[in-house]
Design a protein around this motif. Structure first.
Motif, mmCIF file in Angstrom:
data_model
loop_
_atom_site.group_PDB
_atom_site.id
_atom_site.type_symbol
_atom_site.label_atom_id
_atom_site.label_comp_id
_atom_site.label_asym_id
_atom_site.label_seq_id
_atom_site.Cartn_x
_atom_site.Cartn_y
_atom_site.Cartn_z
ATOM 1 N N VAL A 11 0.851 -1.191 0.000
ATOM 2 C CA VAL A 11 0.000 0.000 0.000
ATOM 3 C C VAL A 11 0.886 1.239 0.000
ATOM 4 C CG1 VAL A 11 -1.837 1.248 1.176
ATOM 5 C CG2 VAL A 11 -1.742 -1.252 1.295
ATOM 6 N N PRO A 58 8.667 5.884 -1.867
ATOM 7 C CA PRO A 58 9.944 5.159 -1.937
ATOM 8 C C PRO A 58 9.906 3.820 -1.205
ATOM 9 C CG PRO A 58 10.280 7.432 -1.249
ATOM 10 C CD PRO A 58 8.817 7.240 -1.305
ATOM 11 N N THR A 111 -6.323 4.595 -6.504
ATOM 12 C CA THR A 111 -6.978 3.583 -5.676
ATOM 13 C C THR A 111 -6.544 3.773 -4.223
ATOM 14 O OG1 THR A 111 -6.863 2.087 -7.566
ATOM 15 C CG2 THR A 111 -7.347 1.088 -5.428
ATOM 16 N N THR A 112 -7.483 4.160 -3.397
ATOM 17 C CA THR A 112 -7.155 4.421 -1.991
ATOM 18 C C THR A 112 -7.551 3.224 -1.138
ATOM 19 O OG1 THR A 112 -7.566 6.769 -2.335
ATOM 20 C CG2 THR A 112 -7.542 6.009 -0.052
ATOM 21 N N VAL A 148 6.730 22.641 5.536
ATOM 22 C CA VAL A 148 6.099 23.410 4.454
ATOM 23 C C VAL A 148 7.201 23.915 3.535
ATOM 24 C CG1 VAL A 148 4.063 24.119 5.739
ATOM 25 C CG2 VAL A 148 6.100 25.527 5.822
ATOM 26 N N TYR A 153 17.366 24.276 -0.796
ATOM 27 C CA TYR A 153 18.045 23.344 -1.695
ATOM 28 C C TYR A 153 17.962 23.863 -3.131
ATOM 29 C CZ TYR A 153 16.992 20.155 2.234
ATOM 30 O OH TYR A 153 16.863 19.581 3.468
ATOM 31 N N HIS A 160 3.388 18.919 4.488
ATOM 32 C CA HIS A 160 3.281 17.491 4.812
ATOM 33 C C HIS A 160 3.758 17.296 6.245
ATOM 34 C CE1 HIS A 160 3.609 13.142 3.998
ATOM 35 N NE2 HIS A 160 2.915 13.401 2.912
HETATM 36 C C1 FAD Z 1 8.878 19.130 4.290
HETATM 37 C C2 FAD Z 1 9.578 17.809 4.262
HETATM 38 C C3 FAD Z 1 10.905 17.777 3.916
HETATM 39 C C4 FAD Z 1 11.568 16.562 3.846
HETATM 40 N N1 FAD Z 1 12.830 16.564 3.373
HETATM 41 C C5 FAD Z 1 13.447 15.397 3.150
HETATM 42 C C6 FAD Z 1 14.683 15.377 2.474
HETATM 43 O O1 FAD Z 1 15.186 16.402 2.022
HETATM 44 N N2 FAD Z 1 15.286 14.179 2.296
HETATM 45 C C7 FAD Z 1 14.719 13.016 2.705
HETATM 46 O O2 FAD Z 1 15.310 11.954 2.497
HETATM 47 N N3 FAD Z 1 13.525 13.007 3.323
HETATM 48 C C8 FAD Z 1 12.873 14.164 3.543
HETATM 49 N N4 FAD Z 1 11.631 14.165 4.110
HETATM 50 C C9 FAD Z 1 11.060 12.888 4.583
HETATM 51 C C10 FAD Z 1 10.552 12.043 3.430
HETATM 52 O O3 FAD Z 1 9.688 12.792 2.622
HETATM 53 C C11 FAD Z 1 9.798 10.817 3.941
HETATM 54 O O4 FAD Z 1 10.520 10.210 4.962
HETATM 55 C C12 FAD Z 1 9.569 9.807 2.819
HETATM 56 O O5 FAD Z 1 8.784 10.373 1.830
HETATM 57 C C13 FAD Z 1 8.920 8.540 3.343
HETATM 58 O O6 FAD Z 1 8.625 7.684 2.266
HETATM 59 P P1 FAD Z 1 7.447 6.628 2.357
HETATM 60 O O7 FAD Z 1 7.474 5.838 1.112
HETATM 61 O O8 FAD Z 1 7.513 5.943 3.645
HETATM 62 O O9 FAD Z 1 6.135 7.513 2.455
HETATM 63 P P2 FAD Z 1 5.532 8.563 1.433
HETATM 64 O O10 FAD Z 1 6.584 9.172 0.614
HETATM 65 O O11 FAD Z 1 4.663 9.459 2.238
HETATM 66 O O12 FAD Z 1 4.641 7.671 0.484
HETATM 67 C C14 FAD Z 1 3.428 7.134 0.899
HETATM 68 C C15 FAD Z 1 2.630 6.796 -0.338
HETATM 69 O O13 FAD Z 1 1.451 6.112 0.055
HETATM 70 C C16 FAD Z 1 0.341 6.652 -0.626
HETATM 71 N N5 FAD Z 1 -0.798 6.407 0.239
HETATM 72 C C17 FAD Z 1 -1.018 6.894 1.482
HETATM 73 N N6 FAD Z 1 -2.162 6.404 1.985
HETATM 74 C C18 FAD Z 1 -2.662 5.579 1.052
HETATM 75 C C19 FAD Z 1 -3.826 4.789 0.981
HETATM 76 N N7 FAD Z 1 -4.679 4.733 1.994
HETATM 77 N N8 FAD Z 1 -4.071 4.068 -0.131
HETATM 78 C C20 FAD Z 1 -3.198 4.124 -1.182
HETATM 79 N N9 FAD Z 1 -2.074 4.856 -1.166
HETATM 80 C C21 FAD Z 1 -1.807 5.575 -0.063
HETATM 81 C C22 FAD Z 1 0.691 8.115 -0.797
HETATM 82 O O14 FAD Z 1 -0.039 8.719 -1.838
HETATM 83 C C23 FAD Z 1 2.182 8.018 -1.098
HETATM 84 O O15 FAD Z 1 2.432 7.808 -2.455
HETATM 85 C C24 FAD Z 1 10.919 15.353 4.196
HETATM 86 C C25 FAD Z 1 9.589 15.386 4.565
HETATM 87 C C26 FAD Z 1 8.906 16.596 4.571
HETATM 88 C C27 FAD Z 1 7.468 16.595 4.916
#
Ligand code: FAD
Lengths: 264, 435
Positions: B11, B15, B129-130, B188, B229, B281
């Motif tokens: 889900v 990344p 698809t959520t 932000v 950046y 976020h």
């Molecule tokens: C302002 C800000 C700055 C940041 N800067 C950095 C940085 O410079 N470098 C760095 O490495 N990290 C940075 N981060 C942290 C980084 O963005 C996150 O740690 C990273 O994106 C986590 O990846 P993830 O795949 O776990 O989650 P996410 O990237 O949040 O991906 C989750 C995915 O799940 C999908 N999703 C969620 N709920 C559902 C659902 N119910 N059904 C289907 N799909 C769903 C979403 O659409 C999304 O595509 C930053 C974060 C923020 C907010």
């Protein structure tokens, strides 16, 4: 093949060069929805067809996921001229009874494909429709006319109906259908006649800048009327000319340029 | 009980999700990757710097194809007061050559690219698809998910929840003992457009080289930090703000970003840039303090959904932790399905991998850092104190002789109202965390 929806893979106006945002226009989505509803009403399968490159398979798969039974893509570049697109489609759907299209595509906007298809098929046409009632053998369609008037049409097969984007909302595909559509076969066919590049492009109306004198008038309302040209607007455009087809076409092109739809 | 439709449901195509799907699909499993956005990455934002070393094994020579904006060859840390700025600036030409170190990249590009690899490996990526809930068997084990589509239930042998911060799936499964607003920060960001040549000149870089600036002391009364950046022809400027403080101060985050952009050290860098995008976020900031249980029968949690983002002052790394945890979740699932055991014991390989690698090792090492960096002293007292020390060190006050550093330090410490005991304690905590 009796019910056909024609859809086009178009880029998003805000992101014209990014395929990730490309998809089906609202008008095509409406057309597909009516085709699917009619298919259900008449108990007939729905074929979806597009003219475009491989990327266009996306909109066909979307249509299959929503319930279309067969998908055909006629191989052509996105720049294909509307007349050639219509010929290519008509050649592949010669036995269609009902052909549903969006009123015009987002990228080109001429709305020429549906009437050309109708001409090729020798079918009735109801174009730019804003409301549809499906009644088995016939379809009632409402068209928008100038000056806020409406035209009510009773359409019978064979017919081409082109609909505006707000006429229907495309159903949401079920999860299992979405999964199977991803693996479904898309029939890719060559165009039966040569496809040329569209040469005549229109763009959204952007009036040329012009100098406006300060409005005259006693009251603010009078001045506002003068400024907005509110009373004169409809009179300014109307013109009926009687010319030979070639001269008439040249006159239209000239008028489009004059009104700001074309640069050169 | 009905049979599973697929082996694995992942889900979230962020990344974490895409890396989990790549690993599981490459092992020959039938994988569906569900994403709520219209395409992977479309809903996602972050500051802008990714450290992809972890991809070396998953996508060899990833740098030849990854959609990067610039390679980070300069890293700066800035301390700001209203009128002062102290910068520690490091640059390395080696970071501008293969195998590189960090890069700026846009998430819609990065996530879309990674999901493309998942698809190429055989995973089915379903967008728009959520997932709205879990399907559990009578024993409580997760056996699938509910989506918002008609006929939207999908069953699987294992679900990997990579749905990001504030994971509804992990919460629904009861994996979080408790959640608290103080564990989150709000990030932000403004994306600003500037011509490439102007960025090159202002930030003293060439070609595809770029800059990562982390900033402390730029968020007024709200505890947090800032960043700036360089993209190819864009800048990302933003702040990360502690939620309870933000609420208490009744400040709008965009006001704080505007303040940062007007700071005399930042304004010349962003001057004339055109605002392209504003995004926000949540960030799970509290590391080990807030982490959930990582597995339960039939389900694992990875990435931000498992609070694995490392937010520790000069480090804001979430994407690499997400990619790594996604990979390890994928590996553990492959192992569990080979053994035909998706119980908590069968999935235990995941926790083991997290513990044995940088993912939890870095979190353990830096577990005091987030609290320290966001503490009132570090936020509101130290930047001014340190900047004043620097100002006095570099000020030429003739005919007075140059004062000694120790004396300046002592005087400035007293002026700032910092107790020696607190300074030593914070210094020790900092040394133990970062040292
Ligand atoms: C302002 C800000 C700055 C940041 N800067 C950095 C940085 O410079 N470098 C760095 O490495 N990290 C940075 N981060 C942290 C980084 O963005 C996150 O740690 C990273 O994106 C986590 O990846 P993830 O795949 O776990 O989650 P996410 O990237 O949040 O991906 C989750 C995915 O799940 C999908 N999703 C969620 N709920 C559902 C659902 N119910 N059904 C289907 N799909 C769903 C979403 O659409 C999304 O595509 C930053 C974060 C923020 C907010």
């Amino acid at each position: 093949m009796s019910i056909v929806a024609c859809v086009k893979w178009v880029s998003h106006p805000g992101e014209p060069h990014d395929e990730r945002f490309a998809g089906m226009s609202m008008a095509d989505q409406s057309a597909l929805e009516f085709a699917l509803q009619q298919g259900e009403l008449l108990g007939q399968p729905v074929t979806v067809i597009t003219v475009g490159p491989a990327g266009a398979d996306k909109v066909l798969r979307d249509a299959l996921a929503c319930g279309a039974t067969r998908a055909i893509r006629i191989e052509a570049p996105t720049t294909a001229a509307g007349t050639d697109v219509a010929t290519a489609i008509a050649d592949h759907i010669a036995d269609a009874e009902w052909v549903w299209c969006g009123d015009y595509s987002l990228d080109r906007g001429a709305g020429s494909v549906p009437p050309f298809i109708a001409a090729h098929l020798g079918a009735e046409q109801a174009l730019g429709v804003i409301a549809v009632t499906l009644l088995g053998a016939t379809v009632h369609a409402t068209r928008r006319l100038d000056g806020g008037r409406r035209e009510l049409l009773e359409v019978t097969a064979p017919a081409v109906v082109s609909v505006e984007g707000a006429t229907a909302r495309l159903r949401r595909a079920g999860l299992q259908h979405l999964r199977s559509a991803a693996a479904a076969t898309i029939e890719v066919m060559p165009a039966t006649t040569p496809i040329h590049r569209a040469e005549f492009m229109v763009r959204p109306y952007r009036p040329r800048a012009r100098e406006l004198p300060a409005p005259t008038g006693e009251s603010p309302l009078d001045r506002l009327r003068v400024l907005t040209d509110a009373a004169a607007a409809s009179a300014a455009r109307g013109e009926t000319v009687h010319l030979a087809p070639a001269d008439a076409a040249a006159r239209i092109v000239h008028a489009l340029r004059d009104w700001g739809y074309r640069d050169s | 009980m009905s049979t599973p439709d697929v082996d694995v449901i992942v889900v979230g195509a962020g990344p974490a999700g895409s890396c989990a799907a790549i690993v599981a699909a490459r092992a020959g499993l039938d994988v569906v990757l569900l994403e709520r956005g219209p395409f992977p990455g479309s809903k996602n934002m972050y500051g802008g710097v990714v450290y992809p070393r972890i991809l070396d094994t998953l996508i060899p020579n990833w740098w030849e194809e990854a959609p990067i904006q610039r390679w980070v060859t300069r890293r700066s840390t800035m301390l700001l007061t209203d009128t002062q700025a102290l910068t520690i600036d490091f640059r390395s030409e080696a970071w501008g050559e293969p195998p590189y170190n960090g890069a700026t990249a846009f998430r819609p590009d990065w996530d879309h690219w990674l999901a493309g690899h998942a698809e190429a490996a055989g995973a089915q990526v379903l967008t728009d698809t959520t997932v709205v809930g879990l399907i559990r068997d009578p024993g409580g084990a997760v056996v699938g998910v509910r989506t918002d589509r008609p006929d939207g239930d999908l069953r699987a042998k294992v679900v990997i929840a990579c749905d990001g911060v504030n994971s509804f799936l992990a919460k629904e499964a009861g994996l979080y003992e408790h959640t608290d607003a103080k564990h989150y920060t709000l990030g932000v960001k403004e994306t600003l457009a500037l011509p490439k040549e102007v960025i090159d000149e202002r930030f003293a870089v060439r070609d595809r080289h770029g800059v990562d600036i982390e900033i402390l002391g730029c968020t007024g009364n709200v505890n947090g930090g800032g960043f700036l950046y360089t993209g190819l022809d864009t800048l990302a400027v933003g702040v990360v703000l502690k939620l309870p403080k933000l609420a208490a101060q009744k400040k709008r985050p965009e006001e704080i970003v505007a303040g940062l952009k007007q700071h005399p050290a930042i304004a010349p860098l962003v001057q004339g840039a055109e605002l392209k995008e504003y995004s926000a976020h949540l960030i799970p900031e509290a590391g080990l303090t807030m982490m959930p249980k990582m597995t339960m029968p039939g389900m694992l949690v990875a990435g931000d959904a498992a609070a694995l983002c490392l937010a520790a002052g000069i480090w804001l790394e979430g994407v690499n932790f997400a990619m790594a945890s996604g990979m390890y979740a994928g590996e553990a699932v492959v192992e569990a399905l080979q053994a035909n055991d998706t119980s908590a014991t069968g999935l235990a390989g995941y926790q083991r991998r997290l513990s044995d690698t940088f993912v939890l090792k870095d979190h353990r090492k830096l577990h005091r850092a987030p609290e320290l960096v966001l503490s009132d002293r570090v936020q509101h007292l130290y930047p001014g104190m340190v900047a004043n020390v620097a100002e006095r060190m570099f000020r030429v006050d003739n005919p007075h002789p140059k004062p000694g550093l120790r004396r300046i330090l002592n005087e400035e410490r007293k002026k700032a109202g910092v107790r020696r005991r607190d300074l030593l304690r914070d210094g020790w905590t900092g040394f133990r965390s970062f040292g």
